[in-house]
Design an enzyme around this catalytic site. Structure first.
Site, short mmCIF file in Angstrom:
data_model
loop_
_atom_site.label_atom_id
_atom_site.label_comp_id
_atom_site.label_asym_id
_atom_site.label_seq_id
_atom_site.Cartn_x
_atom_site.Cartn_y
_atom_site.Cartn_z
N TYR A 1 -52.76 -16.47 15.49
CA TYR A 1 -53.73 -15.38 15.39
C TYR A 1 -54.45 -15.42 14.05
O TYR A 1 -54.10 -16.21 13.17
CB TYR A 1 -53.02 -14.03 15.57
CG TYR A 1 -52.19 -13.55 14.37
CD1 TYR A 1 -50.97 -14.15 14.05
CD2 TYR A 1 -52.64 -12.51 13.57
CE1 TYR A 1 -50.22 -13.70 12.97
CE2 TYR A 1 -51.89 -12.06 12.49
CZ TYR A 1 -50.68 -12.66 12.20
OH TYR A 1 -49.96 -12.22 11.12
N LYS B 1 -50.23 -19.38 11.01
CA LYS B 1 -50.33 -17.94 11.29
C LYS B 1 -49.92 -17.70 12.74
O LYS B 1 -50.74 -17.46 13.63
CB LYS B 1 -51.75 -17.44 10.99
CG LYS B 1 -51.79 -15.96 10.66
CD LYS B 1 -53.06 -15.58 9.94
CE LYS B 1 -53.25 -14.08 9.80
NZ LYS B 1 -52.20 -13.35 9.11
N LEU C 1 -48.19 -18.14 3.69
CA LEU C 1 -49.47 -18.21 4.39
C LEU C 1 -50.56 -18.37 3.33
O LEU C 1 -50.57 -17.62 2.35
CB LEU C 1 -49.71 -16.92 5.18
CG LEU C 1 -50.98 -17.00 6.02
CD1 LEU C 1 -50.72 -17.77 7.30
CD2 LEU C 1 -51.52 -15.62 6.33
N GLU D 1 -43.79 -14.67 -0.67
CA GLU D 1 -44.92 -13.75 -0.43
C GLU D 1 -44.38 -12.43 0.07
O GLU D 1 -43.17 -12.18 0.02
CB GLU D 1 -45.90 -14.38 0.55
CG GLU D 1 -45.26 -14.70 1.90
CD GLU D 1 -46.22 -15.37 2.88
OE1 GLU D 1 -47.44 -15.23 2.75
OE2 GLU D 1 -45.71 -16.02 3.81
N1 PDD Z 1 -51.46 -10.71 7.41
N2 PDD Z 1 -48.92 -13.61 4.12
C1 PDD Z 1 -48.60 -13.11 5.33
C2 PDD Z 1 -47.23 -13.37 5.84
C3 PDD Z 1 -49.52 -12.35 6.06
O1 PDD Z 1 -49.18 -11.88 7.28
C4 PDD Z 1 -50.81 -12.09 5.51
C5 PDD Z 1 -51.84 -11.28 6.22
C6 PDD Z 1 -51.11 -12.63 4.24
C7 PDD Z 1 -52.46 -12.44 3.59
O2 PDD Z 1 -53.44 -13.26 4.18
P1 PDD Z 1 -54.97 -12.84 4.21
O3 PDD Z 1 -55.38 -12.53 2.81
O4 PDD Z 1 -55.69 -14.02 4.75
O5 PDD Z 1 -55.08 -11.62 5.10
C8 PDD Z 1 -50.15 -13.38 3.58
C9 PDD Z 1 -52.40 -10.02 8.29
C10 PDD Z 1 -53.33 -9.09 7.63
C11 PDD Z 1 -51.62 -9.42 9.45
O6 PDD Z 1 -50.70 -10.08 9.90
O7 PDD Z 1 -51.97 -8.35 9.94
#
Ligand code: PDD
Length: 280
Positions: free
Chosen positions: A34, A145, A201, A177
């Site tokens: 996703y 992801k 991620l 993270e």
């Molecule tokens: N998640 N690390 C993880 C495990 C995440 O699920 C996310 C974001 C990030 C930050 O990535 P980005 O800056 O590209 O949003 C880091 C999204 C928002 C979610 O799962 O809803």
């Protein structure tokens, strides 16, 4: 709830009418990937970066992207509301297989779904959030992801059960993270975040923060961060597409510095909002 228009396999339809088979590999195995893409003032933010990451996620699960980047852009556009801040969720699964079998099914069409929701990421400039440090119990493909988020769900819930907004994760004594965010720390005026690796991620917001730091000559480093480093941090931030940059003011019930959002966070928050406005 239910009337908003979503995209499912070539059709735009009300959420309540969007249905998939229980034989979908996403439902049975969590076999899919996703993206979450913010849209500011009705414009998708860093769409190309998100689509590149989607390509990498799909490659890592050996699933072909059903659409070109241009097709994705055209597919998502009708879901966006003019002038509004929203967040787009898109998901691709390996599709509906005739029977439940772990092995990839043959000749199956991927399921493609997208929906949009309102976004209220703005941090409260006077108050940050609390976080809980926890052992990173996830798998070895955290750079993918994947929709398979049970570990992240359990970690985040445990943080919430402790009245915290996020779980900050450690593997072998080093920061990875957050349960759904990347983490930055400020020590002695230097902004630091763990380097990209399969353990995290590669967040798009993370990239934006590093770009802002470099453009404004703020010292920043991508380096391994230990629990001890975190304990002596002057500031801790979490970043994501839905939460932008949020200051963490308490970790494991201990205040970070004076327990208030730090001066570098305030500066970055302003720079980030200006960057967003420049895209209008
Ligand atoms: N998640 N690390 C993880 C495990 C995440 O699920 C996310 C974001 C990030 C930050 O990535 P980005 O800056 O590209 O949003 C880091 C999204 C928002 C979610 O799962 O809803």
């Amino acid at each position: 709830m239910g009337n908003e228009i979503v995209y499912l396999n070539g059709q735009y339809l009300p959420l309540a009418d969007a249905k998939i088979s229980v034989m979908d590999r996403g439902f049975l195995f969590g076999d899919g990937v996703y993206e979450v893409i913010p849209a500011y003032f009705g414009h998708l933010f860093r769409l190309e970066d998100h689509l590149e990451r989607l390509d990498n996620s799909l490659k890592s699960i050996r699933l072909q992207n059903p659409h070109s980047h241009e097709q994705w852009r055209n597919l998502l556009a009708p879901l966006l509301k003019h002038g509004e801040d929203q967040s787009v969720y898109l998901q691709i699964t390996r599709g509906v297989a005739p029977k439940r079998d772990h092995a990839f099914p043959q000749h199956v069409t991927a399921t493609v779904f997208a929906m949009v929701s309102g976004i209220t990421p703005h941090a409260d400039p006077d108050n940050g959030v609390k976080a809980l440090s926890m052992e990173d119990s996830r798998w070895k493909l955290c750079h993918t992801k994947a929709i398979t988020l049970l570990a992240n769900v359990l970690l985040r819930q445990e943080a919430i059960d402790h009245d915290c907004a996020e779980a900050i994760l450690f593997k072998d004594g080093y920061l990875t993270e957050g349960a759904a965010s990347n983490v930055f720390v400020v020590i002695g005026g230097v902004l630091m975040t763990p380097p990209k690796s399969p353990a995290i991620l590669p967040g798009i917001t993370r990239d934006v923060i590093l770009e802002i730091a470099r453009k404004n000559n703020i010292p920043c480093r991508e380096q391994a961060i230990s629990m001890d480093d975190l304990k002596k941090a002057d500031e801790i931030w979490i970043t994501s597409s839905t939460r932008e940059i949020i200051p963490v003011v308490e970790l494991d019930s201990e205040k970070i510095a004076d327990g208030k959002p730090g001066s570098l966070w305030k500066m970055f928050y302003k720079l980030f909002q200006e960057h967003k406005k420049s895209l209008r």
